[in-house]
Design an enzyme around this catalytic site. Structure first.
Site, PDB file in Angstrom:
ATOM      1  N   ASP A 172       5.506  -5.900  -5.914  1.00  0.00           N
ATOM      2  CA  ASP A 172       5.933  -4.746  -6.702  1.00  0.00           C
ATOM      3  C   ASP A 172       6.895  -3.813  -5.973  1.00  0.00           C
ATOM      4  O   ASP A 172       7.418  -2.880  -6.581  1.00  0.00           O
ATOM      5  CB  ASP A 172       4.716  -3.955  -7.186  1.00  0.00           C
ATOM      6  CG  ASP A 172       3.949  -3.291  -6.060  1.00  0.00           C
ATOM      7  OD1 ASP A 172       4.120  -3.692  -4.903  1.00  0.00           O
ATOM      8  OD2 ASP A 172       3.143  -2.382  -6.343  1.00  0.00           O
ATOM      9  N   TYR A 266      10.754  -1.785   3.762  1.00  0.00           N
ATOM     10  CA  TYR A 266       9.918  -2.423   4.777  1.00  0.00           C
ATOM     11  C   TYR A 266      10.715  -2.886   5.999  1.00  0.00           C
ATOM     12  O   TYR A 266      10.130  -3.150   7.054  1.00  0.00           O
ATOM     13  CB  TYR A 266       9.158  -3.610   4.181  1.00  0.00           C
ATOM     14  CG  TYR A 266       7.929  -3.208   3.400  1.00  0.00           C
ATOM     15  CD1 TYR A 266       6.681  -3.125   4.006  1.00  0.00           C
ATOM     16  CD2 TYR A 266       8.018  -2.905   2.047  1.00  0.00           C
ATOM     17  CE1 TYR A 266       5.549  -2.764   3.286  1.00  0.00           C
ATOM     18  CE2 TYR A 266       6.896  -2.541   1.312  1.00  0.00           C
ATOM     19  CZ  TYR A 266       5.670  -2.470   1.943  1.00  0.00           C
ATOM     20  OH  TYR A 266       4.551  -2.105   1.239  1.00  0.00           O
TER      21      TYR A 266
END
Length: 443
Positions: A172, A266
């Site tokens: 997601d 990330y």
């Protein structure tokens, strides 16, 4: 003509994301009708709290939908069209170890990145494969939609050990970031534009964002990211805790490293590892934030609903996490050919990358699965980073398959968050001790 009504099993019914997912399914009845919702979890006590609250929500909002929950695989997996898998093996207690053990050695502590993510991956492989086997035994025509973390390691394991199974791996985070991108330039949400993206799970870049008239939106989004990262002046959005605001802000520096593309946040843990560790609260990590925040809120609200025997005034609502998995289920059921970013086997889609790598790419989703959209060759910088990361992930799955200490040490050493083989070994030895109930025996 009446639309087909589906039976949905949420595997990991005790997840804090479950109420939002149930509400999304109820709100989406017009486009994705549901006849039955089922929960499955191996923690009966935890699941029961969420299930009893969700049963009240369903009874009040859609009493025609059947609901049941179980810890018995035969009962749970029978008569199912879609399995939505959201496992957290070891729960938040083990996530805390995934984060704090690396930090003890001045290495990034994160649930999906670095040694923590690899440790979590070894815990997750067996249980996810078990779900696939249950589905194929009791509902062989069903699809399993996996968004259990760490998706990269799990996806490599399902590719290797269940190559012919009807499983789709998805995350997601691109959805969350695309909704933020839309809001910061004044659009409603990610469905107002079309994107191109490549990378690995939690390790990728957007190369193109255009509205449906073909207008290039990258310059305006890039301008925002150069100044604010992915932070936004709005109460909307899924991630608002301090650690996530810091991560969203880090996109500013990540964009400087590669100004042509927009980064997945990330990448911070790999390309800004030193500053991440330096600014982290090693005694109060993301796991602690969630235990004291979302975990407490969800269970308190469920118990309140149960005590009052009504959910009419509940604060539960659907969110990005729920919307993308419902979109995927709808695309599979009704052949919508929706464009979605999935984790898939490369097979030449990235021309200059390993064909057996599990990469994250745009796909068109329909009743027969997905069609991967090829993107050609990728630049040297991204290719080199991805090759190092994919090697680390593959070595971790080798370690699980072979029970190999050596392979897992190599996996930790290969990971860009880890500065040396010596540090990798020290972290691994600490990890083995706490993961003994979950990992295969390593020798």
């Amino acid at each position: 003509m009446n639309k087909k009504k589906s039976s949905i099993l949420i595997a990991g019914g005790g997840s804090t994301y479950t109420p939002s997912l149930v509400i999304m399914l109820l709100e989406g009845q017009e486009r994705f009708p549901v006849r039955k919702i089922k929960f499955y979890d191996n923690d009966a006590e935890r699941q029961a709290v969420l299930a009893e609250a969700c049963q009240i929500i369903i009874a009040e909002r859609a009493p025609e939908i059947e609901f049941e929950y179980s810890t018995d695989p035969a009962a749970a997996f029978s008569d199912v069209d879609i399995v939505m898998a959201q496992l957290r093996v070891g729960k938040y207690a083990m996530r805390e170890q995934d984060e704090k053990i690396p930090f003890k050695h001045n290495v990034v502590g994160q649930e999906t990145c670095g040694p923590g993510g690899l440790a979590y991956g070894l815990r997750s492989i067996g249980p996810v494969l078990e779900l696939v086997d249950y589905m194929e035994k009791y509902s062989p025509e069903a699809w399993l939609l996996n968004y259990s973390n760490p998706a990269a390691v799990v996806a490599e394991a399902t590719r290797r050990f269940r190559p012919n199974s009807k499983i789709i791996n998805i995350c997601d985070m691109p959805v969350c970031l695309e909704d933020i991108m839309a809001r910061v330039i004044g659009l409603k949400d990610r469905k107002d534009f079309e994107t191109s993206y490549f990378g690995l799970n939690h390790f990728g870049w957007w190369t193109s964002i255009k509205d449906h008239d073909g207008n290039d939106l990258m310059p305006s989004i890039s301008a925002h990211v150069r100044e604010y990262g992915y932070t936004e002046q709005t109460q909307k959005g899924q991630h608002k805790e301090t650690s996530w605001l810091e991560t969203m802000w880090a996109a500013k520096e990540l964009h400087e490293i590669e100004p042509e593309y927009l980064p997945n946040t990330y990448l911070k843990y790999y390309l800004m590892a030193d500053s991440t560790v330096a600014h982290a609260n090693k005694d109060y990590t993301r796991a602690n934030e969630i235990i004291d925040g979302r975990e407490k809120y969800v269970f308190d609200e469920c118990r309140r609903i149960i005590a009052n025997s009504t959910a009419e005034d509940t604060s539960f609502a659907s969110n990005e996490h729920a919307s993308f998995i419902t979109d995927l289920a709808c695309a599979l059921t009704f052949n919508t050919k929706e464009r979605m970013i999935l984790i898939v086997e490369n097979n030449g889609a990235i021309a200059n990358f390993a064909p057996d790598a599990m990469v994250e790419l745009p796909c068109l989703v329909g009743k027969d699965g997905y069609e991967v959209l090829s993107i050609g060759e990728i630049p040297t910088f991204q290719k080199g980073l991805m090759e190092q990361q994919i090697a680390s992930e593959k070595l971790a799955v080798d370690a699980w398959e072979q029970g190999s200490y050596q392979k897992l040490w190599q996996s930790f050493t290969m990971n860009k968050t880890v500065p040396s083989a010596k540090v990798a070994k020290a972290i691994l030895d600490d990890m083995i001790e706490v993961n003994a109930p979950y990992w295969p025996t390593l020798s």
